[in-house]
Design a protein around this motif. Structure first.
Motif, PDB file in Angstrom:
ATOM      1  N   THR A 115      34.849  23.700 -33.484  1.00  0.00           N
ATOM      2  CA  THR A 115      35.600  23.151 -34.616  1.00  0.00           C
ATOM      3  C   THR A 115      35.706  24.158 -35.758  1.00  0.00           C
ATOM      4  OG1 THR A 115      34.666  21.026 -33.985  1.00  0.00           O
ATOM      5  CG2 THR A 115      35.712  21.141 -36.139  1.00  0.00           C
ATOM      6  N   GLN A 224      33.242  14.862 -34.872  1.00  0.00           N
ATOM      7  CA  GLN A 224      32.475  13.622 -34.682  1.00  0.00           C
ATOM      8  C   GLN A 224      33.367  12.471 -34.228  1.00  0.00           C
ATOM      9  OE1 GLN A 224      29.275  13.780 -34.763  1.00  0.00           O
ATOM     10  NE2 GLN A 224      28.942  15.664 -35.924  1.00  0.00           N
ATOM     11  N   SER A 244      34.509  20.196 -30.884  1.00  0.00           N
ATOM     12  CA  SER A 244      33.537  21.137 -30.304  1.00  0.00           C
ATOM     13  C   SER A 244      33.016  20.601 -28.980  1.00  0.00           C
ATOM     14  CB  SER A 244      32.343  21.312 -31.246  1.00  0.00           C
ATOM     15  OG  SER A 244      32.760  21.863 -32.474  1.00  0.00           O
ATOM     16  N   LYS A 247      29.344  18.966 -28.759  1.00  0.00           N
ATOM     17  CA  LYS A 247      29.092  17.604 -29.283  1.00  0.00           C
ATOM     18  C   LYS A 247      29.706  16.567 -28.350  1.00  0.00           C
ATOM     19  CE  LYS A 247      29.321  19.130 -34.115  1.00  0.00           C
ATOM     20  NZ  LYS A 247      27.936  19.275 -34.537  1.00  0.00           N
TER      21      LYS A 247
HETATM   22  N1  7TS Z   1      32.848  19.094 -38.516  1.00  0.00           N
HETATM   23  C1  7TS Z   1      31.983  18.082 -38.432  1.00  0.00           C
HETATM   24  C2  7TS Z   1      32.396  16.700 -38.888  1.00  0.00           C
HETATM   25  C3  7TS Z   1      30.719  18.321 -37.909  1.00  0.00           C
HETATM   26  O1  7TS Z   1      29.852  17.303 -37.808  1.00  0.00           O
HETATM   27  C4  7TS Z   1      30.352  19.623 -37.502  1.00  0.00           C
HETATM   28  C5  7TS Z   1      28.980  19.942 -37.022  1.00  0.00           C
HETATM   29  C6  7TS Z   1      31.310  20.621 -37.580  1.00  0.00           C
HETATM   30  C7  7TS Z   1      32.548  20.327 -38.109  1.00  0.00           C
HETATM   31  C8  7TS Z   1      31.051  22.006 -37.103  1.00  0.00           C
HETATM   32  O2  7TS Z   1      31.008  22.035 -35.714  1.00  0.00           O
HETATM   33  P1  7TS Z   1      30.700  23.379 -34.929  1.00  0.00           P
HETATM   34  O3  7TS Z   1      30.550  22.947 -33.515  1.00  0.00           O
HETATM   35  O4  7TS Z   1      31.847  24.287 -35.139  1.00  0.00           O
HETATM   36  O5  7TS Z   1      29.435  23.928 -35.518  1.00  0.00           O
HETATM   37  N2  7TS Z   1      28.015  19.031 -37.442  1.00  0.00           N
HETATM   38  C9  7TS Z   1      26.679  19.157 -37.338  1.00  0.00           C
HETATM   39  C10 7TS Z   1      25.820  18.163 -37.765  1.00  0.00           C
HETATM   40  O6  7TS Z   1      26.160  17.092 -38.252  1.00  0.00           O
HETATM   41  N3  7TS Z   1      24.545  18.555 -37.535  1.00  0.00           N
HETATM   42  O7  7TS Z   1      24.568  19.773 -36.985  1.00  0.00           O
HETATM   43  C11 7TS Z   1      25.891  20.167 -36.860  1.00  0.00           C
END
Ligand code: 7TS
Length: 428
Positions: A115, A224, A244, A247
């Motif tokens: 993301t 999310q 992502s 997740k």
């Molecule tokens: N946006 C949201 C809403 C997220 O929860 C996260 C990661 C990201 C973007 C970034 O995602 P990435 O995969 O690019 O890192 N959130 C979290 C969290 O809530 N705890 O650890 C990572």
């Protein structure tokens, strides 16, 4: 030493059959996730940190293993059999993921690291050439840093202005205020499908309709959203949607940006390198069509294949069933936790996803996390990469339990018992 659940915690029998919302057989689902059978600090693992990253089913782990054992080669370049097989598997993965989010065309799905990278690509590739002084970007008060900082950098570089939609005490967006922030200078609206702290699900369809009236495009941070909700990008009516893999029960290092073809087609590349070109001379280059234009260098081939296996796994149950199960579990968790003395639940929006943030009177979130960890319970504590949201609720940090469809009511009960121990340990 790895020990079985039954040996360690006979008092918490996994009566997961009790929780049957959505018609899921959660007991059998849990057996698909090897890590859920391990012990942590001589307790059975209770993994409630799914918003940070989810665990992986065996089929995902095996798909990655199989790729390296049977098909490994670089893609889009070799005429040899392995390269063709690897290319086929990578592109088939793109197609499956496109179907998962109901993208009109699989070429609209770009494989990226996640993301965060997707957000930066939209900021650079879409907004940079289009934004200047006087233009505006709208975000909300509940965004993760990855949906704040790229827009701040953009504003610094272009002279554009960042506007923020406020939220109420339940964690619901102020749509009236959103409407009044929109104007003909709005270039882009960047909003989370679901908040990683509050669990609030934002009304993307409505927000997109409003934005489009002013000629603005909508970027949805689906990090999310995708793990908890059925995603249909056409139904949502947005212009970009990012998520992502890690997740979504897939591997780390892979994620997807979906974008409307016409918008992507009109975007400049973000990174230069091999694969993303049409032709190169020492003077200048022309670029490949989407999606290759945005996939410079060797991509995460096994990651894409692993993510596709994750999507196949989720399709066995259907996201509607998963969401229905999680809704029931969330309701149970809210009920049980609301009864805990001194607890403050943060994020009580109707229709939220299964994320429960809380503060405990007199207990520092770091202590909450540490004491729960002694019980084998993994929760996240801290600012959750959402410092503006922490300020909004007047706390520097919170604890957060985030549930996936392999979690159970027993695990909620164990969390409540664990929180009781925090008070004992801290003498509350
Ligand atoms: N946006 C949201 C809403 C997220 O929860 C996260 C990661 C990201 C973007 C970034 O995602 P990435 O995969 O690019 O890192 N959130 C979290 C969290 O809530 N705890 O650890 C990572």
């Amino acid at each position: 030493m790895t020990v079985t659940v039954a040996q360690q915690r006979p008092m918490i029998s996994p009566q997961v059959g009790q929780t049957t919302g959505g018609g899921l057989d959660v007991e059998s689902i849990r057996r698909d996730f090897p890590i859920l059978g391990r012990a942590v600090r001589d307790r059975r693992l209770i993994y409630l940190d799914n918003a940070a990253t989810t665990q992986k089913p065996r089929s995902v782990i095996e798909a990655i293993e199989r790729f390296y054992e049977e098909d490994n080669a670089n893609i889009h370049r070799g005429v040899h059999l392995l390269s063709q097989q690897a290319t086929f598997a990578y592109e088939r993965a793109r197609g499956r993921i496109a179907t998962f989010i109901n993208a009109p065309e699989s070429s609209e799905c770009i494989f990226l690291r996640g993301t965060t990278e997707a957000t930066n690509l939209v900021a650079h590739g879409y907004c940079r050439p289009r934004c200047g002084p006087g233009d505006e970007i709208i975000i909300t008060h509940m965004e993760h840093h990855s949906n704040i900082v790229p827009w701040q950098l953009l504003c610094e570089a272009t002279g554009a202005t960042l506007r923020v939609v406020p939220i109420d005490d339940e964690g619901v967006l102020d749509l009236k205020e959103y409407e009044s922030l929109l104007n003909d200078k709005t270039c882009l609206v960047a909003v989370a499908h679901a908040s990683n702290v509050l669990g609030t699900v934002n009304p993307i369809r409505q927000m997109s309709e409003f934005a489009h009236r002013h000629g603005a495009v909508v970027f949805v941070d689906g990090a999310q959203g995708a793990p908890h909700l059925p995603v249909d990008v056409q139904e949502l009516g947005c212009d970009f949607y990012a998520f992502s893999g890690h997740k979504l029960f897939g591997p780390t290092g892979i994620g997807v940006l979906w974008g409307q073809h016409a918008l992507l087609d009109d975007m400049s590349p973000y990174e230069g390198g091999g694969s993303m070109i049409q032709s190169v001379t020492l003077e200048s280059s022309t670029y490949a069509d989407v999606p290759t234009r945005f996939e410079a260098g060797t991509p995460d081939i096994s990651g894409a294949i692993g993510l596709s296996a994750a999507v196949d796994y989720l399709n066995r149950f259907g996201m509607e069933a998963i969401a229905a199960y999680e809704d029931e579990l969330l309701e149970y968790a809210h009920q049980r936790l609301a009864d805990v003395d001194g607890i403050r639940l943060i994020g009580t929006a109707p229709g939220k996803v299964s994320v429960v943030a809380f503060a405990l009177a007199d207990a520092h979130p770091h202590d909450i996390g540490t004491i729960l960890d002694m019980e084998g319970i993994a929760v996240r504590t801290g600012h959750h990469c959402a410092q503006p949201l922490m300020s909004r609720f007047g706390v520097p940090a919170m604890a957060r339990a985030s549930f996936a469809f392999y979690n159970t009511r027993d695990e909620v009960d164990a969390l409540v018992t664990g929180i009781g121990k925090i008070r004992e340990v801290l003498g509350g």
